[in-house]
Write a protein that holds these residues in place. Sequence first.
Motif, short mmCIF file in Angstrom:
data_model
loop_
_atom_site.label_atom_id
_atom_site.label_comp_id
_atom_site.label_asym_id
_atom_site.label_seq_id
_atom_site.Cartn_x
_atom_site.Cartn_y
_atom_site.Cartn_z
N SER A 215 0.84 -1.20 0.00
CA SER A 215 0.00 0.00 0.00
C SER A 215 0.87 1.24 0.00
O SER A 215 0.52 2.27 -0.58
N ARG A 216 2.01 1.17 0.65
CA ARG A 216 2.91 2.33 0.65
C ARG A 216 3.50 2.55 -0.73
O ARG A 216 3.67 3.67 -1.19
N GLU A 219 1.06 4.27 -2.76
CA GLU A 219 1.01 5.69 -2.40
C GLU A 219 2.06 6.49 -3.17
O GLU A 219 1.85 7.61 -3.58
N PHE A 220 3.22 5.88 -3.35
CA PHE A 220 4.29 6.59 -4.08
C PHE A 220 4.27 6.27 -5.57
O PHE A 220 5.23 6.55 -6.28
N ARG B 146 1.29 6.65 6.09
CA ARG B 146 1.21 6.91 4.66
C ARG B 146 1.07 8.42 4.38
O ARG B 146 1.78 9.01 3.59
N ASP B 150 3.79 10.93 2.62
CA ASP B 150 3.37 11.60 1.38
C ASP B 150 3.58 13.12 1.51
O ASP B 150 4.13 13.77 0.62
N LEU B 153 7.31 13.91 1.45
CA LEU B 153 7.89 13.85 0.10
C LEU B 153 7.52 15.07 -0.72
O LEU B 153 8.35 15.66 -1.42
#
Lengths: 230, 489
Positions: A215-216, A219-220, B146, B150, B153
Amino acid sequence: MILNDVAPVWIRICLILVLVSGGFLLSSRSLKNLVRTYQFQSFLLVLIALGLVVLEEHTILLLVAALTVVSKVWGIPACIRLIQERIHIQQDLKFSYLRPPGALMLSILIILLVYITFAQILEKLYAASSLFFLGSVIGVSLVLMGLLAVCIRRMAISKVIGYLSMENGVLAFGLFVTELPFFIEFVIVIDLIILVLLTSIMTVGIDSSIEEYKSRLEEFHLLSEEGGIA
Amino acid sequence: MIAVLYPVVAMVILLLQLLLRTHRSLSLLGVIHPVISLIITLYFIVSPGIWDDSPFFLIDHMSLFVMLTTSIIFAAAALYAVGYIDGLVRSGDLEKRSLRIFYFGFSFLLAATTMAIFTPNIALFWICAELTTVLSAVLIAILALRATIDASLKYIFICSTSMLFSFIGIIFLFEAVRNKTGVGSLLWTEIVDEAAGLDSGMVFIAFVFFFIGFAAKSGIVPFHTWLPLAHAKAPSAVSAVLSGAILNIGMYGILRMTGIMKETGVFGQVSVLLIVFAMITISVACLSMLRQKKLKTLIAFSSIENMGFILLGIGIGSPVALFWALFHMLSHSCIKAGLFFSAGILHRQYKVPTRTGEDEIGDLLLLQPFAAVTVMAGCAALIGMPLFPLFLSKVGILLAAAAISVWIPAIVLLLFACAGVALLRFYLPVMAVRFPAGEGPVPYTAPLSMKVPIVLLLLLSIMIGTVMIPGEEAFLAAAVADLGFGVQL
């Protein structure tokens, strides 16, 4: 003497090749090629620094060239390859806002715009054929092309390469202001810190469960469209 | 050379944080560092005789003023973090192994910020500012969620890429000085001295590039997109530091650079550029606030609005406007940090927003009367109510803006009204929400260390909003003069 005559031509050829490599970074879909191109671009900067050593006899540029070899031609690409191996990603197929052909057209416009703007502003101080003028136009153009890559690429790892290419643009420009070598050296250090940070953030999920890690990665945008790791 | 104490203290604290293991000792060191920095700064302020011409530090009214704001915010945040971080660890939101990273990153961030403020060299300033980005990013991502990763980043990509443009600006500035004198310079003071004869085209390019990076650092539109996410997702102690201290570093860079431009022939263009960006920033921020349904995001957009307002003061460029811009910077930092602290208490109480993205707050006065009152006071202060210092600075800058065009204060007042409506529209309905009997959450007891900094910052805000501290006016006027904008008020 011969070297003194050859050096300006050598530098100009390298600068043009730097721009070409910037274009390739915008269009390449293979991550391996992206890293190789970045490596080549950094190597071109080493050649430019060596050309400037011949031309201006600033031996401190040798140190800059050596640092560039260690950090950008060898260290950073090795680090990125390591990450690629860990997350098993080979290709970057997703783009936002612009596809590669559009990005290339835009980058040509950017180069023209930078040239015209700088020619108007700097004409009193520098001839259009001077190395500083050329370095500033190509350096700033490369920074903007790198920014374009950061904007249109969707994978974090490709964005990192776009950022590093931007930093190469600054270095390409900075090389022509030869009193600033320590300045450039610091940029490389800062660059490395940022890269290490990004690397650790991206690999943070490795300690987690497989589902959480996936899932991470999602996300990226590090997962392929089909849902499996690309 | 008393200024050398700043890096020495920082190094000792960082070393001890690497050696010591217990949470208590780490958090204690986290508090000691900013408190010592605050004491040194206050000592400098009351003893102008000891400011020497050290080649390693730029000690003047301007740098001391920004350092004072920074150390107040860091000290308050460190004190708040004692209870707040402990709560995060107890609830399992923060892993114990991340504690050292948090406190080390926090102290390192203060050290980097301090060096950015005091370095006399523009290149070192750039490097320290970049370091603050990296360290802030670590602190934003500390919860390893998460959303926080995010946000972190996004923060790094936007700020670091923008900062590269600033680097180009610095190279242009160096080259402009070299063209004039034959030897380039990177020292703030030397560049100001030589600014009068620099090539106007070249310094304007330098300013534009420099502005891009530091505008991104201070959340100026269109480089602001990282800010609402980063400030909202970070732990509240970090959000307070980001909003109250780190945004000011971007403004500090713009202030110093504008001071250089004042001496050149392009100040008129620079002024227009800054005013245009300021108006766009205030407009976007105030209108965006109307749509927000989460408290921290709302406060984050308010930070953008206030940075835009400070930029407006800088763009106007008169000594009076600059005076109030600096006053606004200090006031905003205190109020905003206090608001983020209060929001942190509410977050601990209500934890997770609902699926619709709204904060599910209810029984507010019953469950968290302290936070309810302090958030209300903070919102009143942000709106610019009398008694609070933002009232004075808003009036001061708007009056100065009227000298350029009456349309500027008219539009800004309208936008401020939107921001006020946004804050009230969010807060008043929340106050009225009641959970059905027996369905509300268990009251969260905020430790004293989380409440004390909020009270202190609120009291400080009211104090600077109601009385001129002896010497305050002269000190701020001297800071304006340090920038090269004269002293007449």
